[in-house]
Design an enzyme around this catalytic site. Structure first.
Site, mmCIF file in Angstrom:
data_model
loop_
_atom_site.group_PDB
_atom_site.id
_atom_site.type_symbol
_atom_site.label_atom_id
_atom_site.label_comp_id
_atom_site.label_asym_id
_atom_site.label_seq_id
_atom_site.Cartn_x
_atom_site.Cartn_y
_atom_site.Cartn_z
ATOM 1 N N CYS A 21 51.641 17.150 12.392
ATOM 2 C CA CYS A 21 51.780 16.378 13.847
ATOM 3 C C CYS A 21 53.391 16.050 13.807
ATOM 4 O O CYS A 21 54.036 15.955 12.808
ATOM 5 C CB CYS A 21 50.964 15.401 13.831
ATOM 6 S SG CYS A 21 51.024 14.060 12.564
ATOM 7 N N CYS A 24 54.582 13.865 10.907
ATOM 8 C CA CYS A 24 54.773 14.689 9.590
ATOM 9 C C CYS A 24 56.352 14.962 10.027
ATOM 10 O O CYS A 24 57.291 14.819 9.031
ATOM 11 C CB CYS A 24 54.046 15.967 9.423
ATOM 12 S SG CYS A 24 52.218 15.443 9.266
ATOM 13 N N ASP A 420 85.493 33.115 35.780
ATOM 14 C CA ASP A 420 86.679 33.661 35.739
ATOM 15 C C ASP A 420 86.539 34.996 36.272
ATOM 16 O O ASP A 420 85.616 35.729 36.666
ATOM 17 C CB ASP A 420 86.637 33.996 34.015
ATOM 18 C CG ASP A 420 87.962 34.867 33.868
ATOM 19 O OD1 ASP A 420 89.057 34.817 34.110
ATOM 20 O OD2 ASP A 420 87.630 36.216 33.204
ATOM 21 N N ASP A 625 84.862 35.522 29.738
ATOM 22 C CA ASP A 625 84.904 36.489 28.746
ATOM 23 C C ASP A 625 85.728 36.839 27.881
ATOM 24 O O ASP A 625 86.025 37.523 26.731
ATOM 25 C CB ASP A 625 84.550 38.117 29.231
ATOM 26 C CG ASP A 625 85.689 38.670 29.817
ATOM 27 O OD1 ASP A 625 86.653 37.898 30.466
ATOM 28 O OD2 ASP A 625 85.997 39.807 29.796
ATOM 29 N N ASP A 629 89.686 32.228 28.148
ATOM 30 C CA ASP A 629 88.305 31.472 28.563
ATOM 31 C C ASP A 629 87.803 30.408 27.694
ATOM 32 O O ASP A 629 87.002 29.580 28.318
ATOM 33 C CB ASP A 629 87.383 32.311 29.292
ATOM 34 C CG ASP A 629 87.756 33.346 30.401
ATOM 35 O OD1 ASP A 629 88.615 32.802 31.176
ATOM 36 O OD2 ASP A 629 87.606 34.462 30.524
#
Length: 730
Positions: A21, A24, A420, A625, A629
């Site tokens: 649980c 724990c 971009d 990409d 960037d």
């Protein structure tokens, strides 16, 4: 157990067995954080694992294992939480024995509803219930005892105290009153129901980890290696080295990342990128380990193997996301830290309250037991990680890799998406469509100079110039003293002459006279071309030698992706380094409005533009990409990198799209929204269940058997709700 070391810090993944649980989870985290050198520890109940950041030392791993064991849990290898090919019935034996022994105790209860009195003798009830209580239920005593020793509480402690009270009350009534009404069935059935609930949880957990297991199964066991001495040998994949030549036959999986050196084929990359159509591969094409060779035999040279391969990095990203703790989980941790002590206090008050109201010890104890049983906080601990695992797993199947839970949780609040342009919204492979030499100079000579100066650059415009020169049969020779000027261009020597190639903005800053080609500049910019200039250093200063115009094409589906994002009510922005006319021309083709374009932005300024978009409380996702960037991706609330781009961009982003499809941006935002909805639903029902169940049990409206069934059902319902995410389609 997996470790990753660096000079300053290291991370370790450690399996933790025996957690039941949210309490724990807190206890294991506290135990790990007390180990000297540990800076952070995060424990995940759904994967039964811990991720620890620590300062490296000789015995730190042993100390961490010892800390887990001393806290009452079992340290083990992290991978053991992901069993391969496990049977759906694994672990059912204790549950089956519990059902077999409890059923004779339950049947008389059912008979009472129909006026039948099938009550078993007290000694037989005792013989049936005792093995269930102390043999099958031994795990609850063991874990509860460890919790007590640590000064905390957990689900096991509540179950152990509650069922022992019911069993003990029955023994006392039997010895004191003989064959009266006993409660052996309550204790036995509650233990059995809790075991059944944990078994159902384990089955559901295995389903949440199917994404990682599916990715791991993509690795072939052997590779056909061409030996340097001649011939082929089948070697285990772990023995393949970068630089080896490998043979891939039809129908086989590609064993490593590499480049095709012989042969032509089509490769199915759907499990890695989500792209359903096979991709044509010829000599020089890159292939990714884990993809399937559809038809022809080919020979490849391995470039990345083992942990450096794309597949290994994808698996690490998915594992990292599933192991991470979402910010919303902090509230759960705070509640669960005090939950068990509060429940024990409520149970004691229930017992005292019923005694004060005139009830007998028997009735008061049964109501207190019901409170203890129904209050188990299993569902709280599973609510968030189960949803995260299911959400990130199904996203990975479609080529959407979510790096961490924080990015997943934040993405659903995005109201602004910035793009971009080159390589993200466009193909990123511009062509040289016009080369306008200045009056009085030789066009071929100037094209040779421009191509030579840029022959060592990976910039898309530079590659376009080199390709155009080679297409015309113009010789390209290596330049000298090349220097890149960030965001502007390149300068260097070709032969004994010094040249500069760069943007018109840079030329204006250098006060290069552009008047001789101004009419061409106006015409080409009006057509949406991106312009650069070639300039030579001469005695008089800088002289214009040529004007270059480049054109790129929108990606297939980019305009449709823009439309879908707009339909979601998002603010859209395109950030480009192009001149204003070229940027607006491309924006028009993509369906963007003029006020949604920011042009002539230097790479170093992109992060500032993202920061401006965030003003006023806006939540911004940046999609890019390239290397340039990366700062903008890091500056955004959610960075989304195209997997076809650079490693730098992917490291800076919280989400990676494994194929260059802008349409996946909407998919990433959608799965984030749906996952967060599931987390909130799970937490609501987990809290609501306890808020409603505890008072009902305290007031006597629930007996322990019903409470046990409800408690088991709550955990299973949370996991089932999370698993509905696996039906997500995009």
């Amino acid at each position: 157990m997996n470790t990753a070391h660096s000079p300053a810090a290291a991370t370790l993944d450690l399996g933790v067995g025996g957690m039941t649980c949210a309490s724990c989870v807190n206890r294991v985290e506290r135990a790990l954080k007390k180990v000297p050198g540990v800076s952070e520890a995060t424990v995940n109940l759904a994967t039964e694992s811990a991720r620890v950041s620590y300062a490296p030392s000789d015995d730190i791993e042993a100390q961490l294992r010892r800390a887990v064991r001393n806290a009452g849990y079992e340290p083990r290898a992290a991978e053991s939480g992901l069993p391969e090919g496990a049977s759906p019935w694994d672990g059912f034996l204790p549950v089956g024995l519990g059902l077999l022994l409890s059923l004779p105790l339950v049947v008389p209860m059912i008979g009472d509803l129909f006026g039948r009195h099938w009550m078993l003798p007290a000694w037989l009830q005792f013989l049936l219930a005792t093995p269930v209580q102390f043999v099958l239920g031994a795990r609850f005593y063991k874990a509860g005892w460890h919790a007590l020793r640590a000064g905390t509480g957990n689900m096991d402690l509540l179950v152990a105290i509650g069922t022992t009270a019911g069993w003990g009350l029955s023994v006392w009534l039997w010895l004191a009153q003989g064959q009266g009404h006993l409660y052996f069935e309550a204790s036995a059935v509650v233990v059995t129901l809790v075991l059944l609930g944990k078994w159902l949880e384990a089955r559901a957990k295995r389903q949440t980890t199917t994404a990682i297991r599916a990715l791991q199964s993509l690795r072939p066991e052997i590779a056909h290696v061409i030996l340097r001495s001649g011939g082929e040998a089948d070697l285990p994949l772990a023995e393949v080295l970068a630089g080896d030549q490998l043979v891939v036959r039809p129908g086989e999986r590609v064993p490593a990342d590499g480049v095709v050196e012989q042969g032509d084929t089509h490769v199915d990359e759907s499990m890695l990128t989500g792209e359903p159509l096979p991709v044509s591969k010829g000599v020089g094409a890159r292939v990714t380990g884990g993809s399937i060779n559809a038809e022809g035999r080919f020979v490849m040279r391995a470039t990345a193997v083992g942990k450096e391969s794309v597949l290994a990095r994808i698996i690490r990203l998915v594992e990292d996301a599933q192991a991470a703790k979402a910010p919303i989980q902090r509230m759960v941790d705070q509640v669960s830290a005090v939950f068990v002590p509060v429940v024990l206090a409520i149970a004691a008050l229930t017992f005292g309250g019923w005694l004060f109201a005139g009830a007998g010890v028997e009735e008061a104890l049964i109501h207190a037991v019901a409170v203890l049983v129904i209050a188990c906080p299993c569902a709280l601990g599973l609510a968030t990680p189960a949803a995260i695992m299911a959400g990130t797993g199904v996203a990975a199947r479609y080529g959407i890799l979510i790096k961490d839970a924080e990015a997943l949780e934040r993405a659903h609040r995005v109201d602004t998406v910035a793009f971009d342009k080159t390589g993200t919204l466009t193909v990123g492979q511009p062509r040289l469509v016009a080369f306008v030499a200045a009056p009085g100079v030789d066009e071929s000579e100037q094209l040779a100079a421009a191509a030579s100066l840029q022959s060592g650059s990976e910039h898309p415009l530079a590659r376009a110039v080199v390709a155009a020169a080679r297409d015309r049969g113009i010789a390209v020779r290596p330049p000298d003293g090349v220097r890149a000027v960030a965001g502007r261009g390149t300068e260097g020597e070709v032969g004994k002459r010094s040249f500069l190639v760069g943007s018109l903005r840079w030329m204006q800053e250098l006060q290069v006279p552009l008047a001789p080609v101004q009419s061409e500049i106006d015409r080409l910019q009006g057509e949406g071309a991106t312009l650069s200039a070639l300039v030579e250093r001469v005695t008089e200063g800088l002289a214009l030698r040529a004007l270059m115009a480049f054109a790129d094409e929108p990606k297939a589906g980019a305009a449709g992706a823009i439309t879908r994002l707009r339909e979601r009510g998002l603010r859209l922005v395109m950030i480009s380094g192009d001149n204003r006319a070229a940027a607006h021309a491309m924006a028009q083709r993509l369906g963007l409005q003029p006020d949604e374009v920011q042009a002539e932005v230097l790479p170093g300024e992109k992060a500032d533009r993202v920061a401006q978009l965030r003003e006023g409380g806006h939540v911004v996702a940046m999609v890019g990409d390239g290397v340039n960037d990366a700062p903008a991706l890091a500056a955004a609330d959610v960075g989304i990198a195209m997997g076809t781009g650079t490693d730098v961009a992917m490291h800076a982003a919280g989400v990676t799209l494994m194929r260059g499809d802008v349409g996946l941006v909407a998919g990433a935002l959608d799965i984030s929204h749906r996952t967060v909805v599931k987390i909130r639903q799970n937490l609501f029902w987990a809290f609501a269940y306890n808020v409603a169940g505890i008072p009902l049990a305290a007031l006597g409206y629930l007996n322990p058997v019903v409470a046990g069934a409800a408690m088991a059902l709550s955990s299973v319902s949370v996991l089932t709700n999370a698993l509905l995410l696996k039906r997500w389609r995009f």
